[in-house]
Design a protein around this motif. Structure first.
Motif, PDB file in Angstrom:
ATOM      1  N   GLN A 209      -9.709  -9.235   5.963  1.00 13.54           N
ATOM      2  CA  GLN A 209     -10.079  -7.825   5.649  1.00 13.54           C
ATOM      3  C   GLN A 209     -10.659  -7.994   4.081  1.00 13.54           C
ATOM      4  O   GLN A 209     -11.554  -6.914   3.783  1.00 13.54           O
ATOM      5  CB  GLN A 209      -8.773  -7.151   5.443  1.00 13.54           C
ATOM      6  CG  GLN A 209      -8.270  -6.682   6.775  1.00 13.54           C
ATOM      7  CD  GLN A 209      -9.079  -5.603   7.495  1.00 13.54           C
ATOM      8  OE1 GLN A 209      -9.529  -4.710   7.038  1.00 13.54           O
ATOM      9  NE2 GLN A 209      -9.141  -5.737   8.839  1.00 13.54           N
ATOM     10  N   PHE A 213     -13.865  -5.485   2.913  1.00 13.09           N
ATOM     11  CA  PHE A 213     -13.730  -4.711   1.703  1.00 13.09           C
ATOM     12  C   PHE A 213     -14.951  -5.176   0.847  1.00 13.09           C
ATOM     13  O   PHE A 213     -15.419  -4.195   0.216  1.00 13.09           O
ATOM     14  CB  PHE A 213     -12.418  -5.158   0.794  1.00 13.09           C
ATOM     15  CG  PHE A 213     -12.141  -4.505  -0.237  1.00 13.09           C
ATOM     16  CD1 PHE A 213     -11.658  -3.202  -0.451  1.00 13.09           C
ATOM     17  CD2 PHE A 213     -12.478  -5.103  -1.698  1.00 13.09           C
ATOM     18  CE1 PHE A 213     -11.345  -2.421  -1.464  1.00 13.09           C
ATOM     19  CE2 PHE A 213     -12.197  -4.137  -2.760  1.00 13.09           C
ATOM     20  CZ  PHE A 213     -11.405  -3.004  -2.867  1.00 13.09           C
ATOM     21  N   VAL A 217     -16.932  -1.690   0.387  1.00 15.64           N
ATOM     22  CA  VAL A 217     -16.890  -0.662  -0.852  1.00 15.64           C
ATOM     23  C   VAL A 217     -17.423  -1.395  -2.023  1.00 15.64           C
ATOM     24  O   VAL A 217     -17.532  -2.500  -2.404  1.00 15.64           O
ATOM     25  CB  VAL A 217     -14.981  -1.009  -1.141  1.00 15.64           C
ATOM     26  CG1 VAL A 217     -14.796  -0.175  -2.333  1.00 15.64           C
ATOM     27  CG2 VAL A 217     -14.181  -0.524   0.171  1.00 15.64           C
ATOM     28  N   TYR A 224     -14.064   3.733  -2.082  1.00 16.57           N
ATOM     29  CA  TYR A 224     -12.829   3.348  -1.451  1.00 16.57           C
ATOM     30  C   TYR A 224     -11.914   4.578  -1.095  1.00 16.57           C
ATOM     31  O   TYR A 224     -11.929   5.474  -1.676  1.00 16.57           O
ATOM     32  CB  TYR A 224     -12.371   2.597  -2.900  1.00 16.57           C
ATOM     33  CG  TYR A 224     -10.604   2.449  -2.765  1.00 16.57           C
ATOM     34  CD1 TYR A 224     -10.264   1.340  -1.407  1.00 16.57           C
ATOM     35  CD2 TYR A 224      -9.828   3.067  -3.138  1.00 16.57           C
ATOM     36  CE1 TYR A 224      -9.148   0.998  -1.344  1.00 16.57           C
ATOM     37  CE2 TYR A 224      -8.355   2.829  -2.719  1.00 16.57           C
ATOM     38  CZ  TYR A 224      -8.104   1.816  -1.792  1.00 16.57           C
ATOM     39  OH  TYR A 224      -6.853   1.450  -1.541  1.00 16.57           O
ATOM     40  N   TRP A 230      -6.550  -0.729   5.083  1.00 23.49           N
ATOM     41  CA  TRP A 230      -6.607  -1.763   4.204  1.00 23.49           C
ATOM     42  C   TRP A 230      -5.267  -2.527   4.085  1.00 23.49           C
ATOM     43  O   TRP A 230      -4.246  -1.590   4.157  1.00 23.49           O
ATOM     44  CB  TRP A 230      -7.230  -1.252   2.847  1.00 23.49           C
ATOM     45  CG  TRP A 230      -8.564  -1.170   2.636  1.00 23.49           C
ATOM     46  CD1 TRP A 230      -9.233   0.061   2.103  1.00 23.49           C
ATOM     47  CD2 TRP A 230      -9.766  -1.797   3.044  1.00 23.49           C
ATOM     48  NE1 TRP A 230     -10.212   0.185   2.215  1.00 23.49           N
ATOM     49  CE2 TRP A 230     -10.828  -0.982   2.954  1.00 23.49           C
ATOM     50  CE3 TRP A 230     -10.124  -3.032   3.611  1.00 23.49           C
ATOM     51  CZ2 TRP A 230     -12.206  -1.172   3.227  1.00 23.49           C
ATOM     52  CZ3 TRP A 230     -11.400  -3.302   4.040  1.00 23.49           C
ATOM     53  CH2 TRP A 230     -12.405  -2.428   3.627  1.00 23.49           C
ATOM     54  N   ILE A 234      -4.851  -5.428  -0.717  1.00 29.43           N
ATOM     55  CA  ILE A 234      -5.831  -4.567  -1.317  1.00 29.43           C
ATOM     56  C   ILE A 234      -5.974  -3.636  -1.966  1.00 29.43           C
ATOM     57  O   ILE A 234      -6.629  -3.262  -2.950  1.00 29.43           O
ATOM     58  CB  ILE A 234      -7.065  -4.678  -0.155  1.00 29.43           C
ATOM     59  CG1 ILE A 234      -7.432  -6.004   0.084  1.00 29.43           C
ATOM     60  CG2 ILE A 234      -8.344  -3.923  -0.503  1.00 29.43           C
ATOM     61  CD1 ILE A 234      -8.232  -6.482   1.608  1.00 29.43           C
TER      62      ILE A 234
END
Length: 251
Positions: A209, A213, A217, A224, A230, A234
């Motif tokens: 993940q 991210f 992001v 975000y 998430w 995170i």
């Protein structure tokens, strides 16, 4: 070949460089695989003609040069010697790409099958041919699809045998190595956060993940979504950034 678009032409060139095949053979394999390079390699190497690309006797000689004297594997000393022969630093990320091509199960070791099959798939049966492939393997890190594959591969490759998670120190070292290629600006903050707040092994879910991210992001967190799916770690990282004034909360 001049009628092909640039992306297809590049794939033909890459296929020819790695397999040593003609443009006609490259085109056949790529068209048969719907222009997916990895699938085209599978098609090519399953054909009898490909066996002439590498000489099994030379592969055996190469393996024996690096093999450990006591077990039928290439271990740290053999890999160090291989790196010297390739004129590559053992810490260079290209050695991770080499391990990915060999489908190596564990860091710092190659089984006989991993080494022989990996070199065969690369069309390599001498150290000179191997050295010629290094720039191509380095270039594979620029390919987003391949980078993702290498990134996901590295979790299993780097973890201790029998462990489900990746030791934190190892994970941090791997992230710094991988994200040096992708230039994720928050990588140092992330590693510091893990040492300050987490201090535990890293799960596969967090590992995979984090790449999403980092890709989706933006570094200022303007897109975000706190309600997104998430992993909690995170989300905690985002809070940590805001609390410590490293990022200004938008809106």
């Amino acid at each position: 070949m001049h009628k092909l678009g640039r992306g297809h032409r590049d794939k033909v060139q890459q296929f020819m460089a790695i397999t040593g095949s003609s443009d006609k053979v490259a085109l056949q394999a790529l068209k048969a695989s719907d222009w997916h390079l990895e699938a085209a390699f599978d098609i090519f190497y399953s054909q009898p003609h490909s066996r002439s690309v590498t000489d099994s006797r030379h592969l055996e000689e190469l393996y024996n040069r690096y093999k450990d004297p006591y077990v039928d594997m290439i271990l740290v000393d053999g890999i160090t010697l291989l790196c010297n022969d390739l004129q590559v630093d053992p810490q260079d990320i290209v050695m991770l790409v080499v391990s990915w091509h060999m489908k190596a199960a564990t860091m710092c070791e190659f089984s006989r099958q991993e080494f022989m099959t990996g070199l065969q798939s690369l069309g390599v049966d001498s150290i000179d041919k191997f050295r010629e492939k290094i720039p191509l393997m380095r270039a594979e890190l620029k390919d987003e699809h391949k980078f993702r594959e290498i990134y996901n591969f590295s979790f299993s490759w780097a973890k201790e045998k029998g462990q489900k998670s990746l030791a934190l120190d190892t994970a941090i070292g791997m992230w710094q190595l991988l994200f040096a290629e992708r230039h994720w600006p928050l990588v140092d903050h992330w590693c510091q956060f893990l040492q300050d707040r987490h201090n535990k092994a890293i799960s596969r879910d967090t590992w995979s993940q984090l790449l999403e991210f980092a890709k989706t992001v933006d570094p200022l967190l303007s897109n975000y979504d706190a309600e997104g799916a998430w992993p909690y770690l995170i989300d905690e990282f985002v809070e940590y950034l805001i609390e410590n004034g490293m990022i200004q909360k938008s809106g």
